[in-house]
Enzyme design. Structure first.
Site, PDB file in Angstrom:
ATOM      1  N   GLY A  61      33.722 -40.940 -80.928  1.00  0.00           N
ATOM      2  CA  GLY A  61      33.658 -39.518 -81.287  1.00  0.00           C
ATOM      3  C   GLY A  61      32.414 -39.190 -82.083  1.00  0.00           C
ATOM      4  O   GLY A  61      31.402 -39.906 -82.029  1.00  0.00           O
ATOM      5  N   HIS A  84      32.001 -29.267 -75.375  1.00  0.00           N
ATOM      6  CA  HIS A  84      32.700 -28.600 -74.270  1.00  0.00           C
ATOM      7  C   HIS A  84      31.976 -28.734 -72.924  1.00  0.00           C
ATOM      8  O   HIS A  84      32.621 -29.037 -71.910  1.00  0.00           O
ATOM      9  CB  HIS A  84      32.940 -27.122 -74.600  1.00  0.00           C
ATOM     10  CG  HIS A  84      33.837 -26.923 -75.772  1.00  0.00           C
ATOM     11  ND1 HIS A  84      34.276 -25.673 -76.192  1.00  0.00           N
ATOM     12  CD2 HIS A  84      34.383 -27.810 -76.636  1.00  0.00           C
ATOM     13  CE1 HIS A  84      35.038 -25.823 -77.257  1.00  0.00           C
ATOM     14  NE2 HIS A  84      35.125 -27.091 -77.551  1.00  0.00           N
ATOM     15  N   ASP A 139      40.006 -32.315 -80.871  1.00  0.00           N
ATOM     16  CA  ASP A 139      39.204 -31.282 -80.193  1.00  0.00           C
ATOM     17  C   ASP A 139      38.680 -31.835 -78.872  1.00  0.00           C
ATOM     18  O   ASP A 139      39.123 -32.882 -78.399  1.00  0.00           O
ATOM     19  CB  ASP A 139      38.079 -30.779 -81.118  1.00  0.00           C
ATOM     20  CG  ASP A 139      37.147 -31.891 -81.584  1.00  0.00           C
ATOM     21  OD1 ASP A 139      36.928 -32.853 -80.829  1.00  0.00           O
ATOM     22  OD2 ASP A 139      36.631 -31.788 -82.722  1.00  0.00           O
TER      23      ASP A 139
HETATM   24  C1  LHQ Z   1      30.747 -44.997 -86.856  1.00  0.00           C
HETATM   25  C2  LHQ Z   1      31.761 -44.186 -86.388  1.00  0.00           C
HETATM   26  C3  LHQ Z   1      31.548 -42.795 -86.338  1.00  0.00           C
HETATM   27  C4  LHQ Z   1      29.449 -43.144 -87.198  1.00  0.00           C
HETATM   28  C5  LHQ Z   1      32.421 -46.213 -86.296  1.00  0.00           C
HETATM   29  N1  LHQ Z   1      30.381 -42.320 -86.753  1.00  0.00           N
HETATM   30  N2  LHQ Z   1      29.575 -44.468 -87.260  1.00  0.00           N
HETATM   31  C6  LHQ Z   1      33.344 -32.915 -83.630  1.00  0.00           C
HETATM   32  C7  LHQ Z   1      32.432 -32.005 -84.240  1.00  0.00           C
HETATM   33  C8  LHQ Z   1      32.482 -31.738 -85.600  1.00  0.00           C
HETATM   34  C9  LHQ Z   1      33.141 -32.297 -86.537  1.00  0.00           C
HETATM   35  C10 LHQ Z   1      33.828 -33.499 -86.500  1.00  0.00           C
HETATM   36  O1  LHQ Z   1      34.469 -33.965 -85.389  1.00  0.00           O
HETATM   37  C11 LHQ Z   1      34.206 -33.810 -84.110  1.00  0.00           C
HETATM   38  C12 LHQ Z   1      34.944 -34.671 -83.206  1.00  0.00           C
HETATM   39  C13 LHQ Z   1      35.294 -36.055 -83.644  1.00  0.00           C
HETATM   40  O2  LHQ Z   1      35.085 -36.932 -82.881  1.00  0.00           O
HETATM   41  S1  LHQ Z   1      36.030 -36.332 -85.144  1.00  0.00           S
HETATM   42  C14 LHQ Z   1      36.412 -38.030 -85.147  1.00  0.00           C
HETATM   43  C15 LHQ Z   1      35.253 -38.901 -85.540  1.00  0.00           C
HETATM   44  N3  LHQ Z   1      35.553 -40.289 -85.357  1.00  0.00           N
HETATM   45  C16 LHQ Z   1      36.230 -41.029 -86.260  1.00  0.00           C
HETATM   46  O3  LHQ Z   1      36.676 -40.541 -87.244  1.00  0.00           O
HETATM   47  C17 LHQ Z   1      36.365 -42.506 -85.945  1.00  0.00           C
HETATM   48  C18 LHQ Z   1      35.844 -43.335 -87.088  1.00  0.00           C
HETATM   49  N4  LHQ Z   1      35.881 -44.733 -86.736  1.00  0.00           N
HETATM   50  C19 LHQ Z   1      36.968 -45.532 -86.933  1.00  0.00           C
HETATM   51  O4  LHQ Z   1      37.996 -45.091 -87.342  1.00  0.00           O
HETATM   52  C20 LHQ Z   1      36.810 -46.977 -86.594  1.00  0.00           C
HETATM   53  O5  LHQ Z   1      35.446 -47.260 -86.428  1.00  0.00           O
HETATM   54  C21 LHQ Z   1      37.557 -47.406 -85.307  1.00  0.00           C
HETATM   55  C22 LHQ Z   1      39.054 -47.432 -85.586  1.00  0.00           C
HETATM   56  C23 LHQ Z   1      37.273 -46.478 -84.162  1.00  0.00           C
HETATM   57  C24 LHQ Z   1      37.093 -48.811 -84.927  1.00  0.00           C
HETATM   58  O6  LHQ Z   1      37.275 -49.669 -86.005  1.00  0.00           O
HETATM   59  P1  LHQ Z   1      36.558 -51.102 -86.055  1.00  0.00           P
HETATM   60  O7  LHQ Z   1      36.732 -51.758 -84.746  1.00  0.00           O
HETATM   61  O8  LHQ Z   1      37.084 -51.807 -87.239  1.00  0.00           O
HETATM   62  O9  LHQ Z   1      34.987 -50.793 -86.212  1.00  0.00           O
HETATM   63  P2  LHQ Z   1      34.226 -50.362 -87.537  1.00  0.00           P
HETATM   64  O10 LHQ Z   1      34.969 -49.310 -88.232  1.00  0.00           O
HETATM   65  O11 LHQ Z   1      33.834 -51.573 -88.301  1.00  0.00           O
HETATM   66  O12 LHQ Z   1      32.907 -49.659 -86.900  1.00  0.00           O
HETATM   67  C25 LHQ Z   1      31.803 -50.431 -86.447  1.00  0.00           C
HETATM   68  C26 LHQ Z   1      30.522 -49.688 -86.837  1.00  0.00           C
HETATM   69  O13 LHQ Z   1      30.546 -48.400 -86.208  1.00  0.00           O
HETATM   70  C27 LHQ Z   1      30.514 -49.433 -88.346  1.00  0.00           C
HETATM   71  O14 LHQ Z   1      29.177 -49.471 -88.758  1.00  0.00           O
HETATM   72  P3  LHQ Z   1      28.684 -50.719 -89.642  1.00  0.00           P
HETATM   73  O15 LHQ Z   1      27.267 -50.408 -89.945  1.00  0.00           O
HETATM   74  O16 LHQ Z   1      29.547 -50.769 -90.876  1.00  0.00           O
HETATM   75  O17 LHQ Z   1      28.865 -51.929 -88.788  1.00  0.00           O
HETATM   76  C28 LHQ Z   1      31.000 -47.999 -88.435  1.00  0.00           C
HETATM   77  O18 LHQ Z   1      30.547 -47.334 -89.577  1.00  0.00           O
HETATM   78  C29 LHQ Z   1      30.410 -47.395 -87.185  1.00  0.00           C
HETATM   79  N5  LHQ Z   1      31.202 -46.236 -86.778  1.00  0.00           N
HETATM   80  N6  LHQ Z   1      32.804 -44.973 -86.052  1.00  0.00           N
HETATM   81  N7  LHQ Z   1      32.476 -41.952 -85.842  1.00  0.00           N
END
Ligand code: LHQ
Length: 472
Positions: A61, A84, A139
């Site tokens: 996302g 979209h 969304d």
């Molecule tokens: C990330 C992200 C990320 C940046 C992982 N961004 N770096 C639209 C328009 C306006 C407003 C807001 O929303 C939207 C639509 C949306 O999509 S809102 C939803 C946004 N997405 C999230 O909230 C998902 C956030 N991510 C997570 O919860 C986890 O990463 C999941 C559960 C997907 C995966 O977990 P893991 O397998 O444990 O991976 P990780 O968390 O360690 O992530 C790996 C890397 O990716 C890490 O970076 P790093 O430098 O520490 O290795 C994360 O920071 C990066 N990353 N998601 N959305």
């Protein structure tokens, strides 16, 4: 490396989201790359599309780093302008789109996967709503898609708790069609896509379109849509091939080619010949508001066409917006005259929307047009205009005679209706030519009804719904 990679193998186009360091989180450049790739996927030679992610994630996302940097303003606009168009482009692609979910699909990345037509998951895939974890609602179509795929009860529980769904559970919920090992996923996705690509692409696309339409249509409306679609599909080479292969007891070899397009402006007739005596009797009066609106619309059409003419001369193609407006005028004119000349019975709407009237016009989007034809359009159209004018006089006499018949019998003679639709088709093609909707010259030839082309032995029913595409 580009943020989106595109790879074409045979009729299968694979789109790989390519920001593996952040699990393919969506930033401006990835949105743009995806939009360009989906545009490439529209090539008719592409008959199935795979969307997957590079590295260990599918797509998580919105890139929250980028989002934090850009501030929380204009979120709705950001969704409208970047998210979209891409999910809509996937739904509008006239071929199946398969999500090969190779790892976490979260937030709008989950919506992206769910917008595809089929999903295959790797064992390490996770479907993560994520939105609620940061105080947001799903969304990019997430709520609509989840409700459709798993229902409101299960969908609410899932989305409002943000539960991470492992691949096996996603399979048992019916969200993915199969789970394979991580290593096997790319090959399996290609294999499934090739299976889809070998199917009659137009029928697959229409199935996708009809299933989407079923979300908002009544049962009766859906029956009608199915009937209209079927009437078009029986004209495709793939229908002929499918029937021939069955009868010859061999495998079918579908080409995915559309039916030979005879003219970009075609009439679609779904009229049952029944007429309501009262509205037939009052038709001249009832049609007056429409004739007034049409006259007003015609006045505006003059400057619109002059501007479009200048644009078409400079660019070699007319402006899409202006041409779509003129196409709507042609359609509205057809609805009104079909009503006026008794070729159809319901009272027409005032907007000229496609698919809203039993005598309708199917118009292909305008493409490039030869400059010399644009330059001389007003002169070139004259012979067609004269023929149209003569037809118009004859149709007036036919409608006059048919009026008595319809008032007495409560139905319209098939021959009269068919002659009038011949005229309406020629009229639509002539006005579409004049208004730069197409640069194809109006055609004199009139295809016989679909039913007699594909099933010569089928008895013609006078009362049944018929679809009469017309062409050169
Ligand atoms: C990330 C992200 C990320 C940046 C992982 N961004 N770096 C639209 C328009 C306006 C407003 C807001 O929303 C939207 C639509 C949306 O999509 S809102 C939803 C946004 N997405 C999230 O909230 C998902 C956030 N991510 C997570 O919860 C986890 O990463 C999941 C559960 C997907 C995966 O977990 P893991 O397998 O444990 O991976 P990780 O968390 O360690 O992530 C790996 C890397 O990716 C890490 O970076 P790093 O430098 O520490 O290795 C994360 O920071 C990066 N990353 N998601 N959305």
């Amino acid at each position: 490396m580009a943020d989106v990679e595109v790879d074409r193998r045979g009729a299968v186009l694979t789109i790989t989201l390519n920001r593996p360091e952040v699990l393919n989180a969506l930033n401006a450049s990835l949105h743009a790359g995806l939009a360009a790739a989906l545009e490439q996927a529209r090539d008719p030679a592409v008959r199935a599309v795979v969307i997957t992610g590079a590295g260990r994630g599918f797509c998580v996302g919105q890139d929250l780093q980028e989002f934090r940097g850009s501030g929380a303003r204009d979120v709705a606009d950001r969704l409208r302008t970047t998210y979209h168009p891409n999910v809509l482009a996937i739904r509008a692609l006239e071929k199946p789109v398969i999500a090969a979910i190779n790892g976490p699909a979260a937030g709008a990345g989950l919506s992206l996967a769910l917008a595809c037509d089929a999903r295959i998951a790797a064992e390490s895939a996770k479907l993560v709503p994520a939105f609620v974890d940061i105080g947001l609602v799903p969304d990019s179509g997430g709520t609509w898609l989840v409700r459709r795929l798993v229902g409101a009860a299960r969908g609410f529980e899932w989305l409002s708790t943000g539960r991470r769904l492992e691949a096996g559970e996603a399979l048992s919920w019916g969200l993915v069609s199969e789970v394979v090992s991580d290593e096997e996923l790319p090959a399996r996705a290609q294999e499934v896509a090739e299976l889809f690509a070998a199917m009659p692409t137009r029928a697959v696309w229409e199935t996708k379109r009809l299933l989407d339409a079923a979300e908002t249509t009544t049962f009766e409306g859906q029956l009608e849509l199915e009937a209209r679609t079927q009437a078009q599909l029986v004209r495709t080479p793939d229908f002929r091939e499918g029937v021939a292969a069955f009868l010859e007891k061999r495998d079918a070899h579908f080409s995915g080619r559309p039916e030979p397009r005879t003219h970009p402006v075609q009439l679609v007739v779904n009229d049952d010949l029944k007429r309501w005596r009262l509205t037939v009797a009052l038709r001249m009066v009832l049609v007056l508001p429409h004739l007034l609106v049409l006259a007003g619309w015609g006045v505006v059409a003059l400057p619109v066409t002059v501007v479009n003419w200048a644009i078409a001369l400079v660019r070699g193609r007319p402006a899409d917006g202006l041409t779509a407006w003129s196409a709507r005028l042609v359609r509205y004119q057809t609805h009104v005259y079909a009503y006026y000349d008794l070729a159809a019975d319901p009272y027409p709407g005032f907007r000229g929307w496609a698919g809203t009237y039993p005598v309708d016009v199917d118009i292909e989007p305008a493409g490039p047009q030869a400059r010399w034809k644009t330059l001389l359009r007003v002169v070139l159209v004259l012979p067609a205009y004269v023929f149209w004018y003569v037809l118009n006089q004859v149709v007036s006499i036919v409608a006059f005679l048919g009026w008595f018949y319809a008032v007495v019998m409560g139905r319209y003679p098939r021959g009269f209706r068919d002659f009038t639709t011949y005229y309406l088709r020629f009229q639509a093609q002539t006005w579409a030519y004049l208004l730069l909707v197409t640069d194809r010259y109006p055609s004199l030839a009139h295809n016989p009804p679909v039913s007699s082309q594909v099933a010569p032995s089928a008895p013609a029913s006078d009362s049944g719904t018929s679809t009469t595409p017309t062409s050169e």
